[in-house]
Design a protein around this motif. Structure first.
Motif, mmCIF file in Angstrom:
data_model
loop_
_atom_site.group_PDB
_atom_site.id
_atom_site.type_symbol
_atom_site.label_atom_id
_atom_site.label_comp_id
_atom_site.label_asym_id
_atom_site.label_seq_id
_atom_site.Cartn_x
_atom_site.Cartn_y
_atom_site.Cartn_z
ATOM 1 N N ASP A 32 3.265 8.725 21.147
ATOM 2 C CA ASP A 32 3.885 7.568 21.818
ATOM 3 C C ASP A 32 4.037 6.438 20.810
ATOM 4 N N HIS A 33 5.290 6.050 20.552
ATOM 5 C CA HIS A 33 5.517 5.006 19.545
ATOM 6 C C HIS A 33 5.215 3.613 20.083
ATOM 7 N N ARG A 34 4.735 3.538 21.334
ATOM 8 C CA ARG A 34 4.305 2.236 21.858
ATOM 9 C C ARG A 34 2.797 2.231 22.144
ATOM 10 N N GLY A 35 2.124 3.293 21.678
ATOM 11 C CA GLY A 35 0.692 3.416 21.956
ATOM 12 C C GLY A 35 -0.165 2.927 20.793
ATOM 13 N N PRO A 36 -1.474 2.833 21.020
ATOM 14 C CA PRO A 36 -2.398 2.284 20.012
ATOM 15 C C PRO A 36 -2.494 3.131 18.744
ATOM 16 N N GLU A 37 -2.378 4.474 18.869
ATOM 17 C CA GLU A 37 -2.475 5.334 17.691
ATOM 18 C C GLU A 37 -1.297 5.063 16.749
ATOM 19 N N PHE A 38 -0.122 4.832 17.346
ATOM 20 C CA PHE A 38 1.045 4.539 16.506
ATOM 21 C C PHE A 38 0.873 3.204 15.780
ATOM 22 N N ALA A 39 0.320 2.226 16.470
ATOM 23 C CA ALA A 39 0.113 0.903 15.848
ATOM 24 C C ALA A 39 -0.797 1.030 14.630
ATOM 25 N N GLU A 40 -1.823 1.870 14.732
ATOM 26 C CA GLU A 40 -2.723 2.083 13.594
ATOM 27 C C GLU A 40 -1.965 2.718 12.429
ATOM 28 N N LEU A 41 -1.150 3.728 12.768
ATOM 29 C CA LEU A 41 -0.355 4.411 11.738
ATOM 30 C C LEU A 41 0.538 3.403 11.006
ATOM 31 N N THR A 42 1.269 2.604 11.751
ATOM 32 C CA THR A 42 2.214 1.657 11.138
ATOM 33 C C THR A 42 1.492 0.660 10.244
ATOM 34 N N LYS A 43 0.399 0.111 10.753
ATOM 35 C CA LYS A 43 -0.297 -0.922 9.972
ATOM 36 C C LYS A 43 -0.822 -0.337 8.660
ATOM 37 N N ASP A 44 -1.370 0.864 8.742
ATOM 38 C CA ASP A 44 -1.874 1.537 7.546
ATOM 39 C C ASP A 44 -0.733 1.815 6.565
ATOM 40 N N LEU A 45 0.365 2.329 7.121
ATOM 41 C CA LEU A 45 1.507 2.729 6.312
ATOM 42 C C LEU A 45 2.164 1.542 5.613
ATOM 43 N N LEU A 46 2.344 0.452 6.334
ATOM 44 C CA LEU A 46 3.032 -0.700 5.756
ATOM 45 C C LEU A 46 2.224 -1.289 4.595
ATOM 46 N N ARG A 47 0.906 -1.106 4.619
ATOM 47 C CA ARG A 47 0.065 -1.524 3.491
ATOM 48 C C ARG A 47 0.211 -0.559 2.323
ATOM 49 N N ARG A 48 0.158 0.735 2.657
ATOM 50 C CA ARG A 48 0.180 1.752 1.594
ATOM 51 C C ARG A 48 1.510 1.822 0.845
ATOM 52 N N VAL A 49 2.577 1.460 1.530
ATOM 53 C CA VAL A 49 3.888 1.619 0.912
ATOM 54 C C VAL A 49 4.187 0.463 -0.068
ATOM 55 N N GLN A 50 3.496 -0.667 0.100
ATOM 56 C CA GLN A 50 3.786 -1.836 -0.757
ATOM 57 C C GLN A 50 3.642 -1.554 -2.254
ATOM 58 N N PRO A 51 2.516 -0.950 -2.687
ATOM 59 C CA PRO A 51 2.383 -0.728 -4.133
ATOM 60 C C PRO A 51 3.463 0.181 -4.712
ATOM 61 N N VAL A 52 4.018 1.050 -3.895
ATOM 62 C CA VAL A 52 5.076 1.943 -4.392
ATOM 63 C C VAL A 52 6.286 1.105 -4.840
ATOM 64 N N PHE A 53 6.517 -0.012 -4.142
ATOM 65 C CA PHE A 53 7.621 -0.908 -4.503
ATOM 66 C C PHE A 53 7.173 -1.985 -5.503
ATOM 67 N N GLY A 54 5.889 -2.067 -5.747
ATOM 68 C CA GLY A 54 5.383 -3.162 -6.578
ATOM 69 C C GLY A 54 5.507 -4.488 -5.870
ATOM 70 N N THR A 55 5.160 -4.516 -4.587
ATOM 71 C CA THR A 55 5.254 -5.764 -3.837
ATOM 72 C C THR A 55 4.017 -5.946 -2.972
ATOM 73 N N ASP A 56 3.744 -7.198 -2.595
ATOM 74 C CA ASP A 56 2.758 -7.441 -1.554
ATOM 75 C C ASP A 56 3.446 -8.095 -0.358
ATOM 76 N N GLY A 57 4.774 -8.065 -0.368
ATOM 77 C CA GLY A 57 5.559 -8.631 0.739
ATOM 78 C C GLY A 57 6.032 -7.530 1.683
ATOM 79 N N PRO A 58 6.854 -7.923 2.652
ATOM 80 C CA PRO A 58 7.284 -6.962 3.674
ATOM 81 C C PRO A 58 8.174 -5.829 3.149
ATOM 82 N N VAL A 59 7.971 -4.645 3.733
ATOM 83 C CA VAL A 59 8.858 -3.510 3.488
ATOM 84 C C VAL A 59 9.381 -3.061 4.854
ATOM 85 N N VAL A 60 10.690 -3.172 5.033
ATOM 86 C CA VAL A 60 11.311 -2.762 6.296
ATOM 87 C C VAL A 60 11.685 -1.289 6.185
#
Ligand SMILES: *Cc1c(COP(=O)(O)O)cnc(C)c1O
Length: 388
Positions: A32-60
């Motif tokens: 469920d993309h509106r459930g708590p497990e998805f929210a955890e996934l997104t928050k973790d992912l949005l942090r992990r993806v930043q270094p790949v771009f060399g940024t600490d700002g938002p990645v859409v």
């Protein structure tokens, strides 16, 4: 269709070979993309993806191909009639330019020969002439996938800084992200455009915009029509771990795994591996007596090599033979390079022996196509791989 045993060699410069780890990660039940497990996934992912771009700002993250992320970079930051400056580095730069024109932007296209990257000197001249600061953005393809040429983004940034020009810097890193050194924040890039199916080793289907503060500010006044690609509702929802519409959940599982793999190897090692494989590939090409399309050693691409077959030879015939005989896909010549070059992708989930196999297949294919190559080319590549 002939049956083939073993793995297909997918040596085009994207989509790239998807590692088993990522395939397994994707093959999980959709949640469920509106459930708590998805929210955890997104928050973790949005942090992990930043270094790949060399940024600490938002990645859409978009459920799109790279082309969708190109469009997002333009429509979020620019207004109808805005002037943008782009460089004709090859086929992809030309497609991005055409998109900008269709969107109602006025594109100044700096002509190029498809063998060089974006020219910082030409940029400095245009910026100096633009005393009224009419140029709203600079569009650069970091790694031009049609030619195997990597533009020097820090020098492009330096030209902007020296001219004290306020234009936004928009950079396509679709075939360099996660393969070639790239630093969104340090290099002062405003929008970095990426997608899933090249260095990130995922199937097609995710597009990315890494966004600077300055780009976010530009988005507040930009007037090109946008809805689905609008950063604002996505960033608002991301703050709570969600998306405004159904995201590509299973590809996000894969993205998390890709980020873990890049973390484990270390980005510096990932880049060094790609540099070595590119050097070995060029050694083979030269050893064969053929020419690398990229004309400037400072701009050699580490994720792919475009090879000129020379004379009246047909590069697509070589590719056909290699596909039929050895079950390997190579990149075709795009646009004005059709028939004249083939492209060897050496990016993503790749190692020394996969490169050795790739180059052996290319060498045999060239020989079968009747192109007189020196078989010492493969040996030259193996020497680079073996090292001392
Ligand atoms: C592959 C590629 C694109 C296009 O991406 P799609 O996912 O096919 O839309 C754009 N720019 C570059 C440099 C690419 O390599």
């Amino acid at each position: 269709m002939t049956a083939h045993s073993g793995r297909h060699f997918l040596q085009i410069p994207g989509p790239t070979n998807v590692p088993d780890r990522i395939l397994r990660a994707i093959a999980q039940p959709t949640i469920d993309h509106r459930g708590p497990e998805f929210a955890e996934l997104t928050k973790d992912l949005l942090r992990r993806v930043q270094p790949v771009f060399g940024t600490d700002g938002p990645v859409v993250i978009y459920p799109s191909s790279g082309t969708g992320a190109w469009e997002a970079a333009l429509v979020n930051t620019l207004s109808p009639g805005d002037r943008v400056l782009a460089f004709e580095t090859g086929h992809f730069a030309t497609l991005w330019r055409e998109m900008a024109e269709r969107l109602g932007l006025e594109v100044e296209f700096v002509a190029g020969d498809w063998r060089h990257g974006a020219d910082p000197v030409a940029l400095a001249e245009r910026l100096a002439a633009d005393t009224a600061h009419r140029i709203a953005a600079i569009m650069v393809v970091h790694n031009e996938t049609s030619t195997g040429v990597t533009s020097r983004i820090p020098e492009i940034r330096a030209a902007l800084d020296e001219a004290e020009h306020p234009a936004l810097l928009l950079v396509d890193t679709i075939s360099s992200l996660g393969s070639i050194d790239y630093r969104h924040r340090e290099w002062g890039v405003d929008v970095t455009v990426g997608c899933s199916q090249k260095g990130l080793m995922l199937p097609p289907g995710l597009g990315f915009n890494a966004v600077s503060e300055k780009a976010l500010a530009a988005a507040r006044t930009a007037r090109l029509p946008r809805s689905y690609l609008d950063w604002t509702p996505i960033l608002d929802a991301n703050a709570h771990g969600f998306y405004p519409y159904t995201p590509a959940t299973n590809l996000l599982y894969g993205l998390r795994e890709a980020c873990l793999m890049l973390e484990e190897e270390g980005l510096a090692s990932v880049f060094a591996r790609h540099d070595r494989h590119a050097a070995a590939t060029r050694a083979a090409v030269r050893g064969w007596g053929l020419e690398v399309l990229c004309a400037d050693p400072r701009e050699y691409s580490s994720s792919l090599t475009a090879v000129l077959v020379g004379g009246a030879h047909d590069a697509d015939k070589v590719r056909r033979i290699i596909l039929d005989r050895f079950d390997m896909s190579l990149g075709t010549g795009l646009g004005r390079l059709a028939g004249r070059v083939f492209r060897i992708g050496h990016l993503g989930d790749f190692n020394d022996l996969s490169l050795a196999g790739t180059l052996a297949g290319v060498q045999m294919g060239l020989e079968l196509a009747g192109i007189a190559v020196d078989p010492g080319g493969l040996q030259d590549a193996l020497e680079v791989l073996r090292g001392e």
